[in-house]
Write a protein that holds these residues in place. Structure first.
Motif, mmCIF file in Angstrom:
data_model
loop_
_atom_site.group_PDB
_atom_site.id
_atom_site.type_symbol
_atom_site.label_atom_id
_atom_site.label_comp_id
_atom_site.label_asym_id
_atom_site.label_seq_id
_atom_site.Cartn_x
_atom_site.Cartn_y
_atom_site.Cartn_z
ATOM 1 N N GLY A 570 1.036 -1.153 -0.003
ATOM 2 C CA GLY A 570 0.339 0.033 0.106
ATOM 3 C C GLY A 570 0.841 1.331 0.016
ATOM 4 N N GLN A 573 -1.919 7.657 2.164
ATOM 5 C CA GLN A 573 -2.829 8.833 1.401
ATOM 6 C C GLN A 573 -1.754 10.202 1.084
ATOM 7 O OE1 GLN A 573 -6.186 8.935 0.644
ATOM 8 N NE2 GLN A 573 -5.704 10.540 -0.432
ATOM 9 N N GLU A 606 -7.462 4.719 -1.892
ATOM 10 C CA GLU A 606 -6.474 3.773 -1.439
ATOM 11 C C GLU A 606 -5.517 3.293 -2.701
ATOM 12 O OE1 GLU A 606 -7.855 0.509 0.484
ATOM 13 O OE2 GLU A 606 -8.657 1.396 2.364
ATOM 14 N N ARG A 608 -3.039 0.290 -4.008
ATOM 15 C CA ARG A 608 -2.153 -0.953 -3.642
ATOM 16 C C ARG A 608 -1.663 -1.594 -5.206
ATOM 17 N NH1 ARG A 608 -2.026 -2.701 1.260
ATOM 18 N NH2 ARG A 608 -3.443 -1.558 2.828
#
Length: 625
Positions: A570, A573, A606, A608
């Motif tokens: 990940g 932000q 998000e 990833r």
């Protein structure tokens, strides 16, 4: 500085995310004076071109052979350049003590009782105005042969670095090549006193030097008879030893082959010279140069400045300073500012191991770079050996963030164990992911030690010292390098498949680093974010991002030699915002080996990307639009 550790392994993924069609927010440029990364190739000069494979312990130059300046042919230098190298550090160039008879050339014989090994330590310099006679085809023309090597290096796109060892010189220092108007160290010393500000050495009045008691069965030259090997050396009065020992008879573990240089610091620690004004750490080298113009400085300062300027005038592009923190920082202000006035781009690298002094030597001493040993190197080595956690990497970068550009990174050098040695990792492949982390985590230069790119284990018993480090004291061959040298074809013609593959990895990685914009841009840790938010991500894995306006990188490393890890890595932000990543899918393709691709998915704030890391695997991936 020699310490012992070992290794486990690493797998590394570097993901390059290209620019989106929408304008990316501007990112702050690092405060550097260069556009791309620097890579230094340290080569032990007398070993590079030696094709003799005898490797007899304590062997003579005739038995074991020696490399020459002329072995660095255009072909050899172009291959080093093509490895991804910008600077070449020729280690062991200044004339140091050697056990070989050169008296026909006017060079005095050196005493085995005060010389380590047969070929001698490159850090016991006997004559700073000439070069090691072993390295010349024609000894009378040895200086001219090195000058030709400087020209040849430049022609092949390589800048040249050599050593200066300011803290100490050989006990029998005697220059045969002093330029007119210069004198040898100690020539005008008052030897009746322990200390005088203008003495070049410290003395032990009324006591003669005594050779140390040799320990652990050691005997000079391995016990071979030599006319000068009589457990005596004429030095009266005795001088302090290089590491600061004040005994007329130093210990065997002292640097007994050298004597300490006096920089105007009394035995009680008083500085008998003017110190830099408060706030002068913020001034540039020109202001430092101006400051010293009307100041009286100790004689040793002038001597070393003149030595550095002598080599600068010959085309040397920079210096590596041995044990620089044993010399007062004010001297470095004086010395380095003088060098920079002659060559503003000079590459000045120092061996400093006290983190509390880093900023003084960079800002007050005007060093360009220091070894990042006691923080990054030691930490990565411990992780490779299974003794440490990847959690420890990010705090180092945080601690050094104001000077990160000045902290040169390495995994091997002449003082450290070879990665492939059993005492370190026992497997050169375990250095691959560690090398990616070391080379990509900051804007600082990367250094590679010759043979590292081939997996050299340093296994030879050369004589003085023990295996795991390639000997810097004796005549010896370097087997993996000799296979690559291939009878001076410099084409890897005798290299094993593993050696060729490893060198190919270094070549791909180093060339990527010297071309990448992001690696001269910003750094941010994402390791701790993924420790909290990513399943299967653990303390054997490390990750961080590097980015510029035009290039975005994610570097992920698996420090496990045996296990494959797969997870959805990940991005926090703030990185999504800084990189202006919009919802959608971004295809990523490997740029290191062109064999891996994945997808970066951005949705609802998000981001990833699926990462599947085999043991010791490395990727550089770029997002395609």
């Amino acid at each position: 500085m020699k310490k012992i550790y070992s290794v486990i392994s690493v797998s590394v993924l570097a993901i390059i995310i290209g620019c989106s069609t929408e304008k990316t927010p501007k990112t702050k440029k690092m405060n550097t004076n260069q556009e791309k990364k620097t890579v230094v190739y340290q080569v032990f000069t007398r070993l590079f071109g030696n094709t003799n494979t005898t490797n007899k312990p304590w062997g003579t130059i005739e038995e074991n052979g020696v490399g020459k300046f002329n072995d660095f042919t255009d072909k050899a230098l172009s291959e080093i350049k093509d490895l991804g190298v910008t600077h070449i550090w020729y280690t062991g160039v200044p004339h140091h003590d050697v056990i070989r008879d050169y008296t026909e050339f006017g060079i005095s014989n050196d005493d085995p009782d005060i010389v380590k090994g047969r070929a001698g330590s490159p850090y016991a310099v006997k004559d700073y105005y000439n070069v090691n006679p072993d390295l010349a085809v024609n000894v009378e023309n040895r200086l001219e042969e090195f000058e030709a090597l400087i020209v040849r290096s430049h022609k092949n796109g390589l800048k040249v670095i050599i050593d200066i060892v300011p803290n100490h010189v050989a006990r029998n220092y005697q220059s045969l090549s002093n330029p007119e108007g210069t004198k040898d160290f100690g020539a005008d010393d008052d030897k009746t006193v322990e200390y005088d500000v203008d003495n070049n050495f410290y003395y032990v009045p009324n006591e003669a030097f005594q050779v140390p008691d040799f320990l652990n069965g050691y005997a000079p030259l391995g016990g071979e008879k030599n006319p000068l090997s009589d457990n005596k050396f004429d030095e009266n009065p005795a001088k302090w030893t290089g590491n600061g020992s004040r005994a007329a008879k130093p210990h065997f573990n002292d640097w007994y082959e050298t004597v300490k240089v006096n920089y105007g610091v009394s035995p009680e620690g008083k500085k008998d010279f003017e110190e830099l004004p408060e706030g002068f750490d913020n001034e540039d080298y020109k202001k430092h140069f101006e400051f010293w113009q009307d100041k009286k400085v100790p004689s040793s300062w002038v001597k070393f400045r003149d030595i550095a300027l002598y080599w600068t005038a010959k085309g040397v592009d920079g210096f590596r300073y041995d044990m620089a923190e044993m010399v007062p920082v004010e001297f470095w202000s004086f010395m380095n500012s003088a060098i920079k006035m002659k060559n503003a781009d000079a590459f000045l690298l120092a061996e400093v191991y006290n983190p509390n002094e880093y900023r003084n030597y960079i800002r007050k001493g005007k060093m360009d770079y220091l070894y990042d040993k006691v923080q990054l190197y030691d930490t990565i080595k411990n992780i490779m050996q299974g003794h440490g956690l990847t959690d420890h990497i990010a705090p180092i970068q945080e601690d050094l963030k104001d000077i990160e550009h000045n902290m040169l990174h390495f995994l091997e050098n002449h003082d450290e164990q070879r990665i492939a040695s059993p005492e370190f990792a026992g497997d050169p492949l375990k250095g691959k992911p560690a090398m990616v982390v070391s080379a990509t985590i900051s804007t600082a230069p990367t250094m590679v030690y010759f043979g590292q790119e081939l997996g050299e284990p340093g296994a030879e018993n050369a004589g003085f010292g023990s295996p795991s480090r390639t000997s810097i004291f004796d005549y010896i061959g370097v087997p993996t390098l000799q296979r690559w040298v291939n009878g001076k074809e410099y084409d890897g013609g005798q290299s094993t498949d593993q050696e060729k593959s490893l060198r190919d990895f270094y070549k791909r990685l180093l060339n990527f680093t010297i071309k990448s914009d992001a690696l001269m841009g910003e750094y941010q840790d994402i390791h701790h974010f993924n420790r909290q938010h990513t399943e299967w991500y653990n303390d054997r894995v490390s990750s961080f991002v590097r980015y510029s306006d035009d290039e975005k990188l994610i570097i992920v490393s698996n420090f496990n030699a045996n296990d494959t890890y797969g997870f959805e890595l990940g991005l926090p932000q703030d990185i999504i915002t800084k990189w202006n990543l919009k919802d959608g899918e971004y295809q990523v393709e490997d740029q290191l080996y062109k064999e891996y691709s994945s997808t970066l998915k951005v949705e609802n704030g998000e981001a990833r990307v699926r990462v599947d890391l085999k043991p010791l695997e490395s990727f550089i991936l770029k997002v395609k639009y």
